[in-house]
Design a protein around this motif. Structure first.
Motif, PDB file in Angstrom:
ATOM      1  N   TYR A   7       0.818  -1.208   0.000  1.00  0.00           N
ATOM      2  CA  TYR A   7       0.000   0.000   0.000  1.00  0.00           C
ATOM      3  C   TYR A   7       0.857   1.265   0.000  1.00  0.00           C
ATOM      4  CZ  TYR A   7      -4.086  -2.915   0.623  1.00  0.00           C
ATOM      5  OH  TYR A   7      -5.071  -3.848   0.443  1.00  0.00           O
ATOM      6  N   ASP A   8       2.014   1.202   0.641  1.00  0.00           N
ATOM      7  CA  ASP A   8       2.934   2.340   0.593  1.00  0.00           C
ATOM      8  C   ASP A   8       3.433   2.572  -0.831  1.00  0.00           C
ATOM      9  OD1 ASP A   8       2.719   2.877   3.297  1.00  0.00           O
ATOM     10  OD2 ASP A   8       4.574   1.810   3.832  1.00  0.00           O
ATOM     11  N   ILE A   9       3.748   1.475  -1.518  1.00  0.00           N
ATOM     12  CA  ILE A   9       4.202   1.584  -2.912  1.00  0.00           C
ATOM     13  C   ILE A   9       3.093   2.159  -3.785  1.00  0.00           C
ATOM     14  CG2 ILE A   9       4.857   0.234  -4.954  1.00  0.00           C
ATOM     15  CD1 ILE A   9       6.346  -1.651  -2.961  1.00  0.00           C
ATOM     16  N   ALA A  10       1.884   1.643  -3.617  1.00  0.00           N
ATOM     17  CA  ALA A  10       0.755   2.146  -4.405  1.00  0.00           C
ATOM     18  C   ALA A  10       0.512   3.621  -4.108  1.00  0.00           C
ATOM     19  CB  ALA A  10      -0.500   1.329  -4.109  1.00  0.00           C
ATOM     20  N   ASP A  11       0.652   4.010  -2.842  1.00  0.00           N
ATOM     21  CA  ASP A  11       0.460   5.409  -2.463  1.00  0.00           C
ATOM     22  C   ASP A  11       1.525   6.304  -3.101  1.00  0.00           C
ATOM     23  OD1 ASP A  11      -0.933   7.448  -0.969  1.00  0.00           O
ATOM     24  OD2 ASP A  11       0.821   7.491   0.382  1.00  0.00           O
ATOM     25  N   LYS A  12       2.768   5.836  -3.105  1.00  0.00           N
ATOM     26  CA  LYS A  12       3.841   6.613  -3.735  1.00  0.00           C
ATOM     27  C   LYS A  12       3.609   6.744  -5.238  1.00  0.00           C
ATOM     28  CE  LYS A  12       7.402   5.768  -0.328  1.00  0.00           C
ATOM     29  NZ  LYS A  12       8.689   5.198   0.005  1.00  0.00           N
ATOM     30  N   LEU A  13       3.153   5.665  -5.873  1.00  0.00           N
ATOM     31  CA  LEU A  13       2.843   5.739  -7.309  1.00  0.00           C
ATOM     32  C   LEU A  13       1.744   6.760  -7.572  1.00  0.00           C
ATOM     33  CD1 LEU A  13       2.951   1.984  -8.337  1.00  0.00           C
ATOM     34  CD2 LEU A  13       4.524   3.776  -9.055  1.00  0.00           C
ATOM     35  N   ASN A  57      -1.055   8.187 -16.488  1.00  0.00           N
ATOM     36  CA  ASN A  57      -2.173   7.246 -16.569  1.00  0.00           C
ATOM     37  C   ASN A  57      -1.700   5.809 -16.325  1.00  0.00           C
ATOM     38  OD1 ASN A  57      -4.860   6.460 -17.021  1.00  0.00           O
ATOM     39  ND2 ASN A  57      -4.453   6.089 -19.177  1.00  0.00           N
ATOM     40  N   ASP A  58      -0.578   5.442 -16.906  1.00  0.00           N
ATOM     41  CA  ASP A  58      -0.025   4.098 -16.717  1.00  0.00           C
ATOM     42  C   ASP A  58       0.349   3.853 -15.255  1.00  0.00           C
ATOM     43  OD1 ASP A  58      -0.351   3.649 -19.423  1.00  0.00           O
ATOM     44  OD2 ASP A  58       1.781   3.899 -19.907  1.00  0.00           O
ATOM     45  N   LEU A  59       0.945   4.847 -14.606  1.00  0.00           N
ATOM     46  CA  LEU A  59       1.283   4.713 -13.189  1.00  0.00           C
ATOM     47  C   LEU A  59       0.024   4.545 -12.334  1.00  0.00           C
ATOM     48  CD1 LEU A  59       4.108   7.353 -12.665  1.00  0.00           C
ATOM     49  CD2 LEU A  59       4.309   4.893 -12.358  1.00  0.00           C
ATOM     50  N   TYR A  60      -0.985   5.312 -12.651  1.00  0.00           N
ATOM     51  CA  TYR A  60      -2.243   5.228 -11.907  1.00  0.00           C
ATOM     52  C   TYR A  60      -2.861   3.838 -12.046  1.00  0.00           C
ATOM     53  CZ  TYR A  60      -6.923   6.347 -10.261  1.00  0.00           C
ATOM     54  OH  TYR A  60      -8.101   6.341  -9.575  1.00  0.00           O
ATOM     55  N   LYS A  61      -2.891   3.315 -13.266  1.00  0.00           N
ATOM     56  CA  LYS A  61      -3.428   1.969 -13.496  1.00  0.00           C
ATOM     57  C   LYS A  61      -2.606   0.919 -12.755  1.00  0.00           C
ATOM     58  CE  LYS A  61      -5.420   2.763 -18.073  1.00  0.00           C
ATOM     59  NZ  LYS A  61      -5.271   2.452 -19.506  1.00  0.00           N
ATOM     60  N   PHE A  62      -1.292   1.065 -12.789  1.00  0.00           N
ATOM     61  CA  PHE A  62      -0.412   0.123 -12.111  1.00  0.00           C
ATOM     62  C   PHE A  62      -0.651   0.148 -10.601  1.00  0.00           C
ATOM     63  CE2 PHE A  62       3.921  -0.975 -10.446  1.00  0.00           C
ATOM     64  CZ  PHE A  62       3.860  -2.312 -10.776  1.00  0.00           C
ATOM     65  N   SER A  63      -0.805   1.336 -10.055  1.00  0.00           N
ATOM     66  CA  SER A  63      -1.102   1.479  -8.629  1.00  0.00           C
ATOM     67  C   SER A  63      -2.389   0.759  -8.270  1.00  0.00           C
ATOM     68  CB  SER A  63      -1.196   2.966  -8.266  1.00  0.00           C
ATOM     69  OG  SER A  63      -1.593   3.125  -6.936  1.00  0.00           O
ATOM     70  N   ASN A  64      -3.406   0.929  -9.091  1.00  0.00           N
ATOM     71  CA  ASN A  64      -4.682   0.253  -8.844  1.00  0.00           C
ATOM     72  C   ASN A  64      -4.551  -1.261  -8.968  1.00  0.00           C
ATOM     73  OD1 ASN A  64      -6.160   2.542  -8.247  1.00  0.00           O
ATOM     74  ND2 ASN A  64      -6.730   2.887 -10.377  1.00  0.00           N
ATOM     75  N   GLU A  65      -3.737  -1.726  -9.910  1.00  0.00           N
ATOM     76  CA  GLU A  65      -3.525  -3.163 -10.068  1.00  0.00           C
ATOM     77  C   GLU A  65      -2.843  -3.754  -8.837  1.00  0.00           C
ATOM     78  OE1 GLU A  65      -1.492  -4.268 -13.675  1.00  0.00           O
ATOM     79  OE2 GLU A  65      -2.763  -2.936 -14.862  1.00  0.00           O
TER      80      GLU A  65
END
Length: 72
Positions: A7-13, A57-65
């Protein structure tokens, strides 16, 4: 990997996505305020703006994945 780490990684992304979006907005504002006619430089700026939007957009999608895969 611990869930908090994921979740920290996703938050940073997501934060990086927001920063890229801010850069895109700044570029768009500056392009619109240019007092020159259409030229190669404005074309390059439009290209960079579109590219930054795509990366964001790609980073956002990756974070959600990441979050979605972890929830399984």
């Amino acid at each position: 990997m611990k869930k908090t780490d994921i979740y920290d990684i996703a938050d940073k992304l997501t934060n990086f996505t927001n920063q890229l979006d801010n850069v895109t907005e700044l570029l768009a504002t500056n392009i619109n305020n240019l007092d020159i006619s259409k030229c190669k430089e404005t074309d390059r700026l439009y290209f960079l703006t579109d590219y930054i939007k795509q990366v964001s957009n790609d980073l956002y999608k990756f974070s959600n994945e990441i979050i979605k895969d972890d929830a399984k």
